[in-house]
Design an enzyme around this catalytic site. Structure first.
Site, PDB file in Angstrom:
ATOM      1  N   SER A  78      23.359  44.368 -12.430  1.00 36.37           N
ATOM      2  CA  SER A  78      21.976  44.014 -12.748  1.00 36.37           C
ATOM      3  C   SER A  78      21.246  43.735 -11.445  1.00 36.37           C
ATOM      4  CB  SER A  78      21.964  42.745 -13.621  1.00 36.37           C
ATOM      5  OG  SER A  78      20.681  42.157 -13.645  1.00 36.37           O
ATOM      6  N   TYR A 117      25.222  34.156 -15.176  1.00 36.79           N
ATOM      7  CA  TYR A 117      25.003  35.611 -15.246  1.00 36.79           C
ATOM      8  C   TYR A 117      24.877  36.180 -13.831  1.00 36.79           C
ATOM      9  CZ  TYR A 117      22.896  40.061 -16.752  1.00 36.79           C
ATOM     10  OH  TYR A 117      22.630  41.389 -16.968  1.00 36.79           O
TER      11      TYR A 117
HETATM   12  N1  LIG Z   1      19.520  44.810 -21.339  1.00 39.63           N
HETATM   13  C1  LIG Z   1      19.122  44.530 -20.092  1.00 39.63           C
HETATM   14  O1  LIG Z   1      17.954  44.207 -19.832  1.00 39.63           O
HETATM   15  C2  LIG Z   1      20.105  44.630 -18.966  1.00 39.63           C
HETATM   16  C3  LIG Z   1      19.624  44.593 -17.667  1.00 39.63           C
HETATM   17  C4  LIG Z   1      20.535  44.647 -16.632  1.00 39.63           C
HETATM   18  C5  LIG Z   1      21.876  44.729 -16.880  1.00 39.63           C
HETATM   19  N2  LIG Z   1      22.314  44.760 -18.170  1.00 39.63           N
HETATM   20  C6  LIG Z   1      23.752  44.808 -18.384  1.00 39.63           C
HETATM   21  O2  LIG Z   1      24.087  46.014 -19.029  1.00 39.63           O
HETATM   22  C7  LIG Z   1      25.188  45.810 -19.919  1.00 39.63           C
HETATM   23  C8  LIG Z   1      24.813  46.267 -21.320  1.00 39.63           C
HETATM   24  O3  LIG Z   1      23.636  45.589 -21.724  1.00 39.63           O
HETATM   25  P1  LIG Z   1      23.024  45.779 -23.185  1.00 39.63           P
HETATM   26  O4  LIG Z   1      21.561  45.576 -23.078  1.00 39.63           O
HETATM   27  O5  LIG Z   1      23.538  47.036 -23.804  1.00 39.63           O
HETATM   28  O6  LIG Z   1      23.649  44.530 -23.927  1.00 39.63           O
HETATM   29  P2  LIG Z   1      23.990  44.391 -25.498  1.00 39.63           P
HETATM   30  O7  LIG Z   1      23.973  42.928 -25.797  1.00 39.63           O
HETATM   31  O8  LIG Z   1      23.116  45.278 -26.318  1.00 39.63           O
HETATM   32  O9  LIG Z   1      25.479  44.938 -25.572  1.00 39.63           O
HETATM   33  C9  LIG Z   1      26.556  44.240 -25.049  1.00 39.63           C
HETATM   34  C10 LIG Z   1      27.768  44.604 -25.876  1.00 39.63           C
HETATM   35  O10 LIG Z   1      28.880  43.865 -25.345  1.00 39.63           O
HETATM   36  C11 LIG Z   1      29.684  43.502 -26.455  1.00 39.63           C
HETATM   37  N3  LIG Z   1      30.544  42.384 -26.113  1.00 39.63           N
HETATM   38  C12 LIG Z   1      30.204  41.091 -25.886  1.00 39.63           C
HETATM   39  N4  LIG Z   1      31.311  40.358 -25.672  1.00 39.63           N
HETATM   40  C13 LIG Z   1      32.372  41.211 -25.746  1.00 39.63           C
HETATM   41  C14 LIG Z   1      33.767  41.056 -25.617  1.00 39.63           C
HETATM   42  N5  LIG Z   1      34.317  39.844 -25.366  1.00 39.63           N
HETATM   43  N6  LIG Z   1      34.543  42.141 -25.744  1.00 39.63           N
HETATM   44  C15 LIG Z   1      34.019  43.358 -26.019  1.00 39.63           C
HETATM   45  N7  LIG Z   1      32.696  43.564 -26.166  1.00 39.63           N
HETATM   46  C16 LIG Z   1      31.880  42.500 -26.019  1.00 39.63           C
HETATM   47  C17 LIG Z   1      28.699  43.147 -27.555  1.00 39.63           C
HETATM   48  O11 LIG Z   1      29.306  43.179 -28.833  1.00 39.63           O
HETATM   49  C18 LIG Z   1      27.641  44.228 -27.357  1.00 39.63           C
HETATM   50  O12 LIG Z   1      27.911  45.353 -28.166  1.00 39.63           O
HETATM   51  C19 LIG Z   1      25.524  44.328 -19.831  1.00 39.63           C
HETATM   52  O13 LIG Z   1      26.536  44.132 -18.878  1.00 39.63           O
HETATM   53  C20 LIG Z   1      24.233  43.734 -19.318  1.00 39.63           C
HETATM   54  O14 LIG Z   1      24.436  42.501 -18.661  1.00 39.63           O
HETATM   55  C21 LIG Z   1      21.464  44.728 -19.214  1.00 39.63           C
END
Ligand SMILES: NC(=O)c1ccc[n+]([C@@H]2O[C@H](COP(=O)([O-])OP(=O)(O)OC[C@H]3O[C@@H](n4cnc5c(N)ncnc54)[C@H](O)[C@@H]3O)[C@@H](O)[C@H]2O)c1
Length: 248
Positions: free
Chosen positions: A142, A155
């Protein structure tokens, strides 16, 4: 550009999430076989839909905080498809708090999922990739793993560590045919928008020079680029895609 991943085997942790599921679909559309790993059963309905559309994909229920389950995920993938060509780690939690308010329990959860879960997936994928003599990994990071942001603690710690861990893993295995990179999105327009920073969507949009948030599709395109042969000399780096956020 189509079919860059014909018959490649792709494992996606957090595959039920906004970014994970979108990226999985894009890999499938380019010919890959995809294993969706998540602790959420939501992944099952994606898999059912995609199988209906004729794609080769499988759901393996996995809690990434349990390294036995992650080891089993890679083993089952190899039993099923014979190899692991690409790992994309997208499992993550988005809650955080200012340092004095973040509970030790929430800190532990953030580190367990966002950092330890990423390490376990990298570790067991690399064990397999070393046997193959090839493979590529894209870790979700991120912009908040690179620059500071008000209110973030656990985070930011986890993502900063994912970034530097990815670089060192890349250096270690660069001469073994394994590439490792991170993708660093700004805020993505998804159901969890605002959860991390507590800001409204309008405030988050105003933070981004592009005047909008990113989309899961835009993250997926970056992941596919990093995983593809187009990025054959790209390793140990971060692809920042944030509408100019970090450049300010
Ligand atoms: N959405 C954003 O704005 C954003 C920005 C920068 C980085 N990210 C990063 O990108 C990645 C994906 O983000 P996203 O928006 O798809 O998030 P999301 O919340 O939509 O998806 C995250 C997934 O991780 C799964 N998860 C959580 N704990 C778990 C565990 N213990 N074992 C297995 N699965 C688990 C959840 O069930 C979910 O399906 C994350 O690492 C997030 O930090 C997201």
């Amino acid at each position: 550009m189509r079919n860059r991943f014909q018959d490649k085997v792709v494992v996606i942790t957090g595959g039920a999430g906004s970014v994970g599921s979108c990226t999985a679909k894009m890999f499938l559309q380019e010919g890959a076989k995809v294993v969706l790993a998540d602790s959420s059963k939501q992944a099952q309905s994606y898999i059912a839909d995609w199988k209906q559309e004729g794609y080769d994909c499988t759901f393996i229920s996995t809690d990434v905080t349990d390294y036995h389950q992650v080891e089993a995920l890679i083993k089952s993938t190899v039993d099923l498809y014979g190899r692991v060509d690409v790992l994309f780690t997208a499992a993550g939690l988005h809650h955080d708090n200012p340092c004095h308010e973040l509970t030790p329990e929430n800190w532990d959860q953030l580190i367990a999922v966002n950092l330890s879960g990423t390490f376990y997936a990298n570790k067991y994928a690399i064990v397999q990739m070393l046997k193959q003599g090839s493979g590529t990994i894209v870790n979700s990071c991120s912009v908040f793993g690179i620059v500071g942001a008000e209110g973030l603690t656990g985070y930011a710690a986890a993502m900063g560590a994912v970034k530097t861990m990815s670089r060192s893993i890349a250096v270690t295995y660069a001469d073994k045919g394994i590439r490792v990179n991170s993708v660093c999105p700004g805020t993505i327009d998804s159901p969890t928008v605002g959860e991390l920073t507590g800001k409204s969507k309008q405030e988050l949009i105003a933070d981004h020079p592009a005047g909008r948030l990113g989309t899961p599709e835009e993250v997926a395109k970056c992941v596919l680029f990093l995983a593809s042969d187009k990025a054959s000399f790209v390793s140990g780096t971060e692809l920042v895609m944030d509408g100019g956020y970090k450049a300010q």
